[in-house]
Write a protein that holds these residues in place. Structure first.
Motif, PDB file in Angstrom:
ATOM      1  N   SER A   1       0.733  -1.302   0.154  1.00 34.53           N
ATOM      2  CA  SER A   1      -0.029   0.048  -0.082  1.00 34.53           C
ATOM      3  C   SER A   1       0.745   1.400  -0.065  1.00 34.53           C
ATOM      4  O   SER A   1       0.604   2.051  -0.866  1.00 34.53           O
ATOM      5  CB  SER A   1      -0.847   0.131   1.164  1.00 34.53           C
TER       6      SER A   1
ATOM      7  N   PHE B   1      -4.371   1.168  -5.462  1.00 29.12           N
ATOM      8  CA  PHE B   1      -4.350   1.125  -3.999  1.00 29.12           C
ATOM      9  C   PHE B   1      -5.509   0.960  -3.319  1.00 29.12           C
ATOM     10  O   PHE B   1      -5.663   0.290  -2.516  1.00 29.12           O
ATOM     11  CB  PHE B   1      -3.845   2.898  -3.738  1.00 29.12           C
TER      12      PHE B   1
ATOM     13  N   ALA C   1      -5.951  -1.959  -0.553  1.00 29.04           N
ATOM     14  CA  ALA C   1      -6.322  -1.467   0.787  1.00 29.04           C
ATOM     15  C   ALA C   1      -7.606  -2.186   1.252  1.00 29.04           C
ATOM     16  O   ALA C   1      -7.786  -2.500   2.317  1.00 29.04           O
ATOM     17  CB  ALA C   1      -6.661  -0.106   0.822  1.00 29.04           C
TER      18      ALA C   1
END
Length: 68
Positions: A2, A59, A63
């Motif tokens: 991340s 991302f 996540a």
């Protein structure tokens, strides 16, 4: 992972901003009579915006996956 993607998002966003500022300054100077340089910078800006959006999507997916 991340953190790496977040750095890529920031790098792509900063690159987009740099190209945008470069284009605005070039237009303000008025040296590009034909507009070829402006068009080239516009294409590069759009490309880097797309790259930044792809990195943001990646991302968010990473996540979301690590949250479970």
């Amino acid at each position: 992972m991340s953190t790496f993607l977040l750095l890529l998002v920031a790098a792509a966003a900063l690159t987009t901003l740099y190209i945008l500022v470069k284009g605005v300054i070039g237009m303000a100077q008025g040296k590009d009579v034909t507009g070829a340089r402006s068009q080239s910078l516009m294409r590069k800006r759009v490309m880097w915006q797309a790259v930044a959006i792809i990195f943001v999507i990646l991302f968010l997916l990473v996540a979301r996956g690590s949250g479970n």
